[in-house]
Design a protein around this motif. Structure first.
Motif, PDB file in Angstrom:
ATOM      1  N   PRO A 116      15.970  23.624  26.047  1.00 29.80           N
ATOM      2  CA  PRO A 116      16.951  23.338  27.099  1.00 29.80           C
ATOM      3  C   PRO A 116      18.401  23.530  26.655  1.00 29.80           C
ATOM      4  CG  PRO A 116      15.249  21.663  27.075  1.00 29.80           C
ATOM      5  CD  PRO A 116      15.035  22.501  25.843  1.00 29.80           C
ATOM      6  N   ALA A 117      18.688  23.323  25.367  1.00 31.77           N
ATOM      7  CA  ALA A 117      20.061  23.508  24.882  1.00 31.77           C
ATOM      8  C   ALA A 117      20.460  24.983  24.935  1.00 31.77           C
ATOM      9  CB  ALA A 117      20.196  22.976  23.458  1.00 31.77           C
ATOM     10  N   VAL A 118      19.539  25.876  24.586  1.00 37.84           N
ATOM     11  CA  VAL A 118      19.805  27.309  24.682  1.00 37.84           C
ATOM     12  C   VAL A 118      20.007  27.691  26.147  1.00 37.84           C
ATOM     13  CG1 VAL A 118      18.812  29.607  24.356  1.00 37.84           C
ATOM     14  CG2 VAL A 118      18.587  27.878  22.552  1.00 37.84           C
ATOM     15  N   THR A 119      19.142  27.196  27.009  1.00 37.96           N
ATOM     16  CA  THR A 119      19.271  27.466  28.439  1.00 37.96           C
ATOM     17  C   THR A 119      20.613  26.969  28.964  1.00 37.96           C
ATOM     18  OG1 THR A 119      16.866  27.306  28.751  1.00 37.96           O
ATOM     19  CG2 THR A 119      18.236  27.039  30.704  1.00 37.96           C
ATOM     20  N   PHE A 120      21.018  25.779  28.549  1.00 40.38           N
ATOM     21  CA  PHE A 120      22.285  25.197  28.990  1.00 40.38           C
ATOM     22  C   PHE A 120      23.464  26.053  28.531  1.00 40.38           C
ATOM     23  CE2 PHE A 120      25.786  22.069  28.213  1.00 40.38           C
ATOM     24  CZ  PHE A 120      26.050  21.766  29.548  1.00 40.38           C
ATOM     25  N   GLY A 121      23.432  26.488  27.271  1.00 37.24           N
ATOM     26  CA  GLY A 121      24.512  27.317  26.756  1.00 37.24           C
ATOM     27  C   GLY A 121      24.624  28.630  27.504  1.00 37.24           C
ATOM     28  N   LEU A 122      23.490  29.262  27.795  1.00 37.15           N
ATOM     29  CA  LEU A 122      23.496  30.524  28.528  1.00 37.15           C
ATOM     30  C   LEU A 122      23.920  30.327  29.981  1.00 37.15           C
ATOM     31  CD1 LEU A 122      20.263  32.102  27.036  1.00 37.15           C
ATOM     32  CD2 LEU A 122      22.610  32.829  26.620  1.00 37.15           C
ATOM     33  N   PHE A 123      23.574  29.168  30.541  1.00 34.37           N
ATOM     34  CA  PHE A 123      24.034  28.863  31.895  1.00 34.37           C
ATOM     35  C   PHE A 123      25.553  28.728  31.932  1.00 34.37           C
ATOM     36  CE2 PHE A 123      25.438  25.299  34.633  1.00 34.37           C
ATOM     37  CZ  PHE A 123      25.331  25.936  35.873  1.00 34.37           C
ATOM     38  N   LEU A 124      26.129  28.036  30.951  1.00 34.58           N
ATOM     39  CA  LEU A 124      27.579  27.886  30.902  1.00 34.58           C
ATOM     40  C   LEU A 124      28.276  29.242  30.782  1.00 34.58           C
ATOM     41  CD1 LEU A 124      28.080  24.761  28.605  1.00 34.58           C
ATOM     42  CD2 LEU A 124      28.147  24.872  31.099  1.00 34.58           C
ATOM     43  N   ALA A 125      27.623  30.178  30.107  1.00 36.12           N
ATOM     44  CA  ALA A 125      28.188  31.523  29.956  1.00 36.12           C
ATOM     45  C   ALA A 125      27.873  32.405  31.160  1.00 36.12           C
ATOM     46  CB  ALA A 125      27.653  32.164  28.682  1.00 36.12           C
ATOM     47  N   PRO A 229      16.283  15.686   6.584  1.00 39.92           N
ATOM     48  CA  PRO A 229      16.502  14.360   5.978  1.00 39.92           C
ATOM     49  C   PRO A 229      17.330  13.408   6.842  1.00 39.92           C
ATOM     50  CG  PRO A 229      16.949  16.120   4.393  1.00 39.92           C
ATOM     51  CD  PRO A 229      16.838  16.766   5.734  1.00 39.92           C
ATOM     52  N   ILE A 230      18.064  13.930   7.820  1.00 41.38           N
ATOM     53  CA  ILE A 230      18.935  13.077   8.631  1.00 41.38           C
ATOM     54  C   ILE A 230      18.246  12.624   9.914  1.00 41.38           C
ATOM     55  CG2 ILE A 230      21.186  12.911   9.790  1.00 41.38           C
ATOM     56  CD1 ILE A 230      22.160  15.166   7.956  1.00 41.38           C
ATOM     57  N   THR A 231      17.739  13.565  10.689  1.00 44.18           N
ATOM     58  CA  THR A 231      17.140  13.229  11.990  1.00 44.18           C
ATOM     59  C   THR A 231      15.727  13.778  12.166  1.00 44.18           C
ATOM     60  OG1 THR A 231      18.047  15.228  13.008  1.00 44.18           O
ATOM     61  CG2 THR A 231      19.415  13.235  13.105  1.00 44.18           C
ATOM     62  N   GLY A 232      15.199  14.450  11.159  1.00 42.92           N
ATOM     63  CA  GLY A 232      13.950  15.165  11.352  1.00 42.92           C
ATOM     64  C   GLY A 232      14.183  16.490  12.061  1.00 42.92           C
ATOM     65  N   THR A 233      15.404  16.721  12.467  1.00 43.07           N
ATOM     66  CA  THR A 233      15.893  17.913  13.169  1.00 43.07           C
ATOM     67  C   THR A 233      15.332  18.017  14.583  1.00 43.07           C
ATOM     68  OG1 THR A 233      16.038  19.095  11.060  1.00 43.07           O
ATOM     69  CG2 THR A 233      16.338  20.380  13.042  1.00 43.07           C
ATOM     70  N   GLY A 234      16.223  17.776  15.526  1.00 46.27           N
ATOM     71  CA  GLY A 234      15.876  17.967  16.932  1.00 46.27           C
ATOM     72  C   GLY A 234      16.334  19.351  17.369  1.00 46.27           C
ATOM     73  N   ILE A 235      17.621  19.470  17.646  1.00 48.43           N
ATOM     74  CA  ILE A 235      18.311  20.662  18.172  1.00 48.43           C
ATOM     75  C   ILE A 235      17.570  21.298  19.343  1.00 48.43           C
ATOM     76  CG2 ILE A 235      19.446  21.105  15.958  1.00 48.43           C
ATOM     77  CD1 ILE A 235      17.633  23.570  15.589  1.00 48.43           C
ATOM     78  N   ASN A 236      16.645  20.561  19.927  1.00 45.52           N
ATOM     79  CA  ASN A 236      15.854  21.024  21.054  1.00 45.52           C
ATOM     80  C   ASN A 236      15.408  19.799  21.843  1.00 45.52           C
ATOM     81  OD1 ASN A 236      13.802  21.903  22.809  1.00 45.52           O
ATOM     82  ND2 ASN A 236      13.124  23.494  21.409  1.00 45.52           N
ATOM     83  N   PRO A 237      16.109  19.477  22.946  1.00 46.34           N
ATOM     84  CA  PRO A 237      15.771  18.261  23.699  1.00 46.34           C
ATOM     85  C   PRO A 237      14.321  18.203  24.174  1.00 46.34           C
ATOM     86  CG  PRO A 237      17.917  19.078  24.368  1.00 46.34           C
ATOM     87  CD  PRO A 237      17.327  20.134  23.473  1.00 46.34           C
ATOM     88  N   ALA A 238      13.735  19.335  24.518  1.00 49.67           N
ATOM     89  CA  ALA A 238      12.339  19.335  24.966  1.00 49.67           C
ATOM     90  C   ALA A 238      11.414  18.933  23.828  1.00 49.67           C
ATOM     91  CB  ALA A 238      11.960  20.721  25.494  1.00 49.67           C
ATOM     92  N   ARG A 239      11.660  19.448  22.635  1.00 50.45           N
ATOM     93  CA  ARG A 239      10.851  19.094  21.467  1.00 50.45           C
ATOM     94  C   ARG A 239      10.922  17.597  21.199  1.00 50.45           C
ATOM     95  NH1 ARG A 239       9.877  16.509  17.409  1.00 50.45           N
ATOM     96  NH2 ARG A 239       9.976  17.132  15.224  1.00 50.45           N
ATOM     97  N   SER A 240      12.143  17.025  21.260  1.00 48.46           N
ATOM     98  CA  SER A 240      12.331  15.607  20.997  1.00 48.46           C
ATOM     99  C   SER A 240      11.707  14.750  22.094  1.00 48.46           C
ATOM    100  CB  SER A 240      13.823  15.287  20.871  1.00 48.46           C
ATOM    101  OG  SER A 240      14.409  16.010  19.808  1.00 48.46           O
ATOM    102  N   TRP A 257      18.716   9.448  23.038  1.00 51.95           N
ATOM    103  CA  TRP A 257      19.948   9.987  23.638  1.00 51.95           C
ATOM    104  C   TRP A 257      20.662  10.960  22.693  1.00 51.95           C
ATOM    105  CZ3 TRP A 257      24.761   9.201  21.438  1.00 51.95           C
ATOM    106  CH2 TRP A 257      24.846   8.213  20.442  1.00 51.95           C
ATOM    107  N   ILE A 258      20.535  10.691  21.391  1.00 53.82           N
ATOM    108  CA  ILE A 258      21.186  11.560  20.400  1.00 53.82           C
ATOM    109  C   ILE A 258      20.645  12.980  20.496  1.00 53.82           C
ATOM    110  CG2 ILE A 258      21.358  12.024  17.900  1.00 53.82           C
ATOM    111  CD1 ILE A 258      21.457   8.977  17.509  1.00 53.82           C
ATOM    112  N   PHE A 259      19.348  13.111  20.797  1.00 55.41           N
ATOM    113  CA  PHE A 259      18.696  14.417  20.799  1.00 55.41           C
ATOM    114  C   PHE A 259      18.830  15.142  22.137  1.00 55.41           C
ATOM    115  CE2 PHE A 259      16.710  11.656  17.657  1.00 55.41           C
ATOM    116  CZ  PHE A 259      16.960  12.401  16.518  1.00 55.41           C
ATOM    117  N   TRP A 260      19.594  14.547  23.038  1.00 58.40           N
ATOM    118  CA  TRP A 260      20.013  15.228  24.263  1.00 58.40           C
ATOM    119  C   TRP A 260      21.518  15.476  24.251  1.00 58.40           C
ATOM    120  CZ3 TRP A 260      17.104  17.131  28.329  1.00 58.40           C
ATOM    121  CH2 TRP A 260      15.731  16.870  28.246  1.00 58.40           C
TER     122      TRP A 260
END
Length: 287
Positions: A116-125, A229-240, A257-260
């Protein structure tokens, strides 16, 4: 569905993205012409089979992504000796490798967002409409939930005992640390997506061959090495979200909320940086 046969005969591209992700983004002529921005709403998309086909592709890609990656995390967590498993590096390779493979497979159908973050970024562009962006995000989240659910179905006891692959801020780090890591990590990913799929760059720098899914997958790999080591790595709201829903323990929801918020901020910053700074560079030399 009305018009389905005609849509398929046209290659199911009548309502495709203005600038798709993947190798198809580099198939344009060397004389680059800026495509028009996608409209905010495109009602005709809803009558097109390609629209729903793209959503199904996003669902399946995110399903497979969660299935393979969460299984990898469970395998590492279940081992008494990390030396007998793929370890953190293997987890990072699983995430990066699956993104590489899945973007390659789905780029020509949906654009291969899987996030969803990639989709959001492309939508903004303005690379896709709000209608398509929302549909993609819903399908991505449903795919992630299904993928994590299948992993839990293999061995529920192990899944619940080992954290279910859910993202949380690890001990020794603050919520601010986790938010910052998610913002920067998603910035790296989405900035790479924009750069790897920039058809204008391909026209200008034709001497630099590129296979778009490769740098995107490699960016995911590197970000995981840095932030597991910090968050388990989200960078993808759907995954989280998918892992949190299937695991469903309070501490996983406390940090959700952090992962969104983090990925959406990171994606927005990457979109702004690419469009305002990178794309504002002169395309042709002026004498």
């Amino acid at each position: 569905m009305e018009g389905k046969e005609q849509d398929v005969s046209l290659g199911a591209n009548k309502f495709s993205e203005r600038q798709p992700i993947g190798t198809s983004a580099q198939s344009q002529d060397r004389d680059y012409k800026e495509p028009p921005p996608a409209p905010l709403f495109e009602p005709e998309e809803l009558k097109s089979w390609s629209f729903y086909r793209a959503g199904i592709a996003e669902f399946m890609a995110t399903f497979l992504f969660l299935y393979v990656t969460i299984l990898t995390v469970m395998g590492v967590s279940n081992s008494n000796s990390k030396c007998s498993t793929v370890g953190v590096q293997g987890i990072a390779w699983a995430f990066g490798g699956m993104i590489f493979a899945l973007v390659y497979c789905t780029a020509g159908i949906s654009g291969g967002h899987i996030n969803p973050a990639v989709t959001f970024g492309l939508f903004l562009a303005r690379k896709l409409s709000l209608t398509r962006a929302l549909f993609y995000m819903i399908m991505q989240c449903l795919g992630a939930i299904s993928g994590a659910g299948v992993v839990k179905g293999f061995k529920k006891g192990l899944y619940m005992a080992k954290g279910g692959g859910a993202n949380t801020v690890n001990a020794g780090y603050t919520k601010g640390d986790g938010l910052g890591a998610e913002i920067i990590g998603t910035f790296v990913l989405v900035y790479t997506v924009f750069s790897a799929t920039d058809a204008k760059r391909n026209a200008r720098d034709s001497h630099v061959p590129i296979l778009a899914p490769l740098p995107i997958g490699f960016a995911v790999f590197l970000v995981h090495l840095a932030t597991i080591p910090i968050t388990g790595t989200g960078i993808n709201p759907a995954r989280s979200l998918g892992a949190a829903i299937i695991y469903n323990r309070e501490h996983a929801w406390d940090d959700q909320w952090i992962f969104w918020v983090g990925p959406f901020i990171g994606a927005a910053l990457a979109a702004i940086y690419h469009q305002v700074v990178i794309r504002a560079m002169p395309f042709k030399s002026r004498s």
